[in-house]
Design a protein around this motif. Structure first.
Motif, PDB file in Angstrom:
ATOM      1  N   ALA A  25     -33.467  -9.073   1.746  1.00 31.19           N
ATOM      2  CA  ALA A  25     -33.173 -10.181   0.822  1.00 31.19           C
ATOM      3  C   ALA A  25     -31.667 -10.340   0.620  1.00 31.19           C
ATOM      4  O   ALA A  25     -30.984  -9.382   0.260  1.00 31.19           O
ATOM      5  CB  ALA A  25     -33.857  -9.925  -0.516  1.00 31.19           C
ATOM      6  N   PRO A  26     -31.144 -11.526   0.861  1.00 37.44           N
ATOM      7  CA  PRO A  26     -29.699 -11.734   0.723  1.00 37.44           C
ATOM      8  C   PRO A  26     -29.308 -12.158  -0.698  1.00 37.44           C
ATOM      9  O   PRO A  26     -30.132 -12.646  -1.471  1.00 37.44           O
ATOM     10  CB  PRO A  26     -29.435 -12.892   1.688  1.00 37.44           C
ATOM     11  N   VAL A  27     -28.063 -11.978  -0.991  1.00 33.37           N
ATOM     12  CA  VAL A  27     -27.495 -12.474  -2.250  1.00 33.37           C
ATOM     13  C   VAL A  27     -27.333 -13.989  -2.146  1.00 33.37           C
ATOM     14  O   VAL A  27     -26.975 -14.515  -1.095  1.00 33.37           O
ATOM     15  CB  VAL A  27     -26.131 -11.802  -2.506  1.00 33.37           C
ATOM     16  N   CYS A  28     -27.628 -14.674  -3.244  1.00 33.58           N
ATOM     17  CA  CYS A  28     -27.348 -16.116  -3.331  1.00 33.58           C
ATOM     18  C   CYS A  28     -26.173 -16.273  -4.289  1.00 33.58           C
ATOM     19  O   CYS A  28     -26.298 -15.949  -5.471  1.00 33.58           O
ATOM     20  CB  CYS A  28     -28.581 -16.868  -3.842  1.00 33.58           C
ATOM     21  N   ASP A  29     -25.054 -16.759  -3.793  1.00 31.55           N
ATOM     22  CA  ASP A  29     -23.877 -16.839  -4.675  1.00 31.55           C
ATOM     23  C   ASP A  29     -23.989 -17.976  -5.681  1.00 31.55           C
ATOM     24  O   ASP A  29     -23.625 -17.818  -6.835  1.00 31.55           O
ATOM     25  CB  ASP A  29     -22.579 -16.934  -3.857  1.00 31.55           C
ATOM     26  N   THR A  30     -24.508 -19.115  -5.241  1.00 30.23           N
ATOM     27  CA  THR A  30     -24.613 -20.259  -6.154  1.00 30.23           C
ATOM     28  C   THR A  30     -25.986 -20.915  -6.001  1.00 30.23           C
ATOM     29  O   THR A  30     -26.198 -21.692  -5.071  1.00 30.23           O
ATOM     30  CB  THR A  30     -23.532 -21.309  -5.831  1.00 30.23           C
ATOM     31  N   PRO A  31     -26.914 -20.623  -6.886  1.00 28.94           N
ATOM     32  CA  PRO A  31     -28.227 -21.274  -6.804  1.00 28.94           C
ATOM     33  C   PRO A  31     -28.120 -22.785  -7.018  1.00 28.94           C
ATOM     34  O   PRO A  31     -27.348 -23.240  -7.863  1.00 28.94           O
ATOM     35  CB  PRO A  31     -29.020 -20.616  -7.941  1.00 28.94           C
ATOM     36  N   VAL A  32     -28.884 -23.516  -6.223  1.00 28.10           N
ATOM     37  CA  VAL A  32     -28.880 -24.984  -6.309  1.00 28.10           C
ATOM     38  C   VAL A  32     -30.323 -25.474  -6.461  1.00 28.10           C
ATOM     39  O   VAL A  32     -31.278 -24.699  -6.303  1.00 28.10           O
ATOM     40  CB  VAL A  32     -28.265 -25.624  -5.043  1.00 28.10           C
ATOM     41  N   LEU A  33     -30.456 -26.757  -6.753  1.00 32.19           N
ATOM     42  CA  LEU A  33     -31.792 -27.356  -6.754  1.00 32.19           C
ATOM     43  C   LEU A  33     -32.269 -27.477  -5.305  1.00 32.19           C
ATOM     44  O   LEU A  33     -31.578 -28.060  -4.464  1.00 32.19           O
ATOM     45  CB  LEU A  33     -31.758 -28.733  -7.421  1.00 32.19           C
ATOM     46  N   VAL A  34     -33.427 -26.925  -5.031  1.00 37.66           N
ATOM     47  CA  VAL A  34     -34.014 -26.938  -3.686  1.00 37.66           C
ATOM     48  C   VAL A  34     -35.279 -27.786  -3.750  1.00 37.66           C
ATOM     49  O   VAL A  34     -36.146 -27.529  -4.588  1.00 37.66           O
ATOM     50  CB  VAL A  34     -34.369 -25.495  -3.254  1.00 37.66           C
ATOM     51  N   HIS A  35     -35.377 -28.797  -2.895  1.00 34.45           N
ATOM     52  CA  HIS A  35     -36.590 -29.633  -2.875  1.00 34.45           C
ATOM     53  C   HIS A  35     -37.771 -28.827  -2.351  1.00 34.45           C
ATOM     54  O   HIS A  35     -38.867 -28.880  -2.875  1.00 34.45           O
ATOM     55  CB  HIS A  35     -36.349 -30.862  -1.990  1.00 34.45           C
ATOM     56  N   SER A  36     -37.513 -28.120  -1.246  1.00 37.37           N
ATOM     57  CA  SER A  36     -38.476 -27.175  -0.693  1.00 37.37           C
ATOM     58  C   SER A  36     -39.517 -27.779   0.243  1.00 37.37           C
ATOM     59  O   SER A  36     -40.279 -27.038   0.846  1.00 37.37           O
ATOM     60  CB  SER A  36     -39.197 -26.420  -1.820  1.00 37.37           C
TER      61      SER A  36
END
Lengths: 398, 170
Positions: A253-264
């Motif tokens: 599992a990687p680090v996410c530096d800046t979470p964003v809105l993900v449509h998915s």
């Protein structure tokens, strides 16, 4: 419950204070609520598709409760498309609007290929309505308190998801072709992805969404725990590759530096356009949206199963444009830089998610008879091995 | 067997295509979509039914091969349960679809436990990882061939037919 029965979080010795890769309690709270509800209600089936008369009665009670007088629900028409929600178009008239408005009811059957939240869907569509063409949200009933089943009611938007001349080639947006419209649609598609990822998450107060910590593995682990929970809750037959993928996803599992809105789920079949202009009329199907890593969206849409081939044999992402061009234009439009390592991780995660949906949740819903179109679920479920083979390719070479 | 299974499937297809679909109003898109999917399922089943038990037996054989490969790699806490599941699998009637499915479920459950390793507390040996990948490749390819007729597999052109897959297994 997993085969090891490990419901309690484990403490990882020697790790940082980041979330534990095997801590199954690390899950977005609203998702946990939805998955708990799925298990609780599973045995109340089987589900019977709603008749027009039942829909009219449900909506009549709903609008009356909302305070509308002289309510008339007419021209009810069951809609096709989608592998999860029961959908009806209808006209809503009342004392304050005798001409009426054409609306769409998107309602949860007891179980679907993806168990999601209508409150989240309504919230994200309302938030994004100022930024993208989106069907307007008129009402929602997140837990089915008034309608009896969770639902969202949207304004009707005209358009097509595949060119009329090429209609009928695919199922649920897969296996379709966009033909000559691809050139017109591609820039709008890139814009929609970039706009979604630019949404100001930090300055938004959400009702139904939680935001994972920045500079943390939490965004990734929330997703792994969401889908592994679905897998173990819905398990019909063990699939070793699915289990191996879960372990790989936890351990990488990687680090996410800046979470964003993900449509998915932003891909061919989930944007609507008008003919002949090719102008987007709506970005559809926000039910899987969450706050997470932008690479998740990019990896999702570049899956082969959601694309198409040009006559010269070049693969087109979402039936629109070649992969390298897609990445280049996305970076230009969004200002984001694509990290190949994280992209690879989310390619594995997305293949895992698809396998879980196809071979887990869809099979369980079909087996229990808890959906309104099981024949679609078993059709889509047959694609499960495509994702398993993709996982083999992705993690087997490393 | 009269009427045989192929004849009955053909009759169902004709009824759906020539009677039911024309009788459906054009506005009933969901009903029309579903009938078309039923037709698709029936066409696929027509190619599959004669091989169904053999296919399931092949799936169990593949999983037993994986179990055998894992046997020397696993933590001692799993050795007995794996040996027991393999023993049951080896003695399963290869003509009994339900028994084969049960054996796959039971052996697969033990393999799942091995892969998870008590939620990461036990390491998965590189050789075990490689064996699972190898199994995954073999089994996924069989299943992709089995369901290629849905048209959902973007690389279906490279797959052998069901008959070729089954003759290769025998």
């Amino acid at each position: 419950m997993t085969p090891s029965g490990a419901a309690a979080p484990l403490v990882e010795i020697g790790k940082s204070d980041d979330v534990g890769a095997w801590d199954r309690g690390e899950i977005e709270p609203r998702i946990k609520t939805i998955l708990d509800r799925t298990v609780r209600q599973r045995a109340t089936g089987p589900y019977r598709p709603k008749s027009d008369a039942e829909v009219i009665a449900m909506l009549g009670r709903f609008f009356a409760h909302k305070g509308y007088r002289e309510v008339a629900v007419t021209q009810v028409s069951r809609m096709s498309g989608g592998a999860s929600k029961e959908q009806f178009a209808f006209t809503f008239r009342h004392a304050g609007d005798t001409e009426g408005e054409r609306l769409v009811l998107r309602m949860d059957p007891l179980e679907a290929i993806a168990q999601t939240c209508r409150g989240r869907e309504a919230e994200v569509q309302r938030l994004m309505a100022d930024h993208l063409p989106i069907a307007p949200v008129r009402f929602h009933d997140a837990d089915g308190d008034l309608l009896g089943q969770p639902a969202v009611i949207l304004g009707f938007v005209a358009g097509v998801t595949e060119p009329t001349a090429l209609r009928g080639k695919g199922v649920s947006g897969m296996g379709g072709q966009l033909g000559e419209f691809a050139a017109k649609l591609a820039p709008q598609y890139i814009h929609a992805l970039a706009t979604t990822h630019r949404f100001d998450v930090a300055n938004t107060t959400f009702d139904y969404f939680s935001v994972p910590r920045a500079n943390s593995r939490q965004a990734a682990i929330w997703q792994v725990n969401w889908w592994s929970r679905v897998w173990w809750d819905s398990l019909v037959e063990p699939v070793p590759m699915v289990t191996l993928a879960e372990r790989w996803l936890r351990e990488n599992a990687p680090v996410c530096d800046t979470p964003v809105l993900v449509h998915s789920d932003l891909r061919m079949g989930n944007f609507m356009f008008e003919e002949p202009s090719g102008d987007f009329t709506a970005v559809l199907d926000w039910e899987l949206a969450h706050i997470g890593d932008l690479h998740e969206d990019l990896a999702w849409t570049t899956q082969k199963i959601f694309g198409a081939w040009r006559d010269d044999g070049v693969f087109l992402v979402s039936g629109l444009l070649p992969r390298d061009e897609f990445f280049r234009l996305y970076e230009e439009a969004s200002g984001n830089r694509i990290d190949p390592v994280r992209l690879h991780y989310y390619e594995v995660l997305n293949a895992y998610k698809c396998a879980v949906m196809d071979l887990g949740q869809a099979m369980r819903a079909a087996k229990e008879g808890n959906n309104h179109q099981e024949v679609v679920l078993t059709w889509l479920g047959s694609a499960g091995a495509v994702f398993l083979d993709h996982i083999v390719t992705l993690i087997g070479d490393r | 067997m009269l009427p045989d299974i192929d004849l009955r499937i053909d009759n169902m297809l004709k009824a759906l295509e020539q009677v039911v679909i024309p009788a459906l109003p054009s506005g009933e898109r969901l009903a029309r979509d579903q009938v078309n999917l039923v037709i698709g399922h029936l066409r696929m089943m027509k190619d599959q039914w004669r091989f169904a038990v053999k296919f399931e037996a092949g799936s169990l054989e593949n999983m037993m091969r994986l179990g055998d490969e894992l046997a020397d790699q696993v933590d001692p806490i799993y050795r007995q349960s794996l040996a027991d599941a393999l023993s049951v699998a080896r003695n399963t009637d290869s003509d009994d679809q339900k028994a084969l499915a049960t054996a796959i479920h039971d052996l697969g459950s033990v393999i799942d436990r091995i892969i998870l390793g008590e939620d990461g507390r036990l390491a998965l040996a590189p050789a075990a990882f490689a064996a699972i990948i190898d199994y995954g490749h073999r089994q996924a390819r069989r299943e992709r061939s089995w369901f290629a007729a849905t048209g959902l597999d973007p690389d279906r052109a490279e797959l052998p037919t069901i008959a070729q897959t089954m003759s290769a297994a025998s």
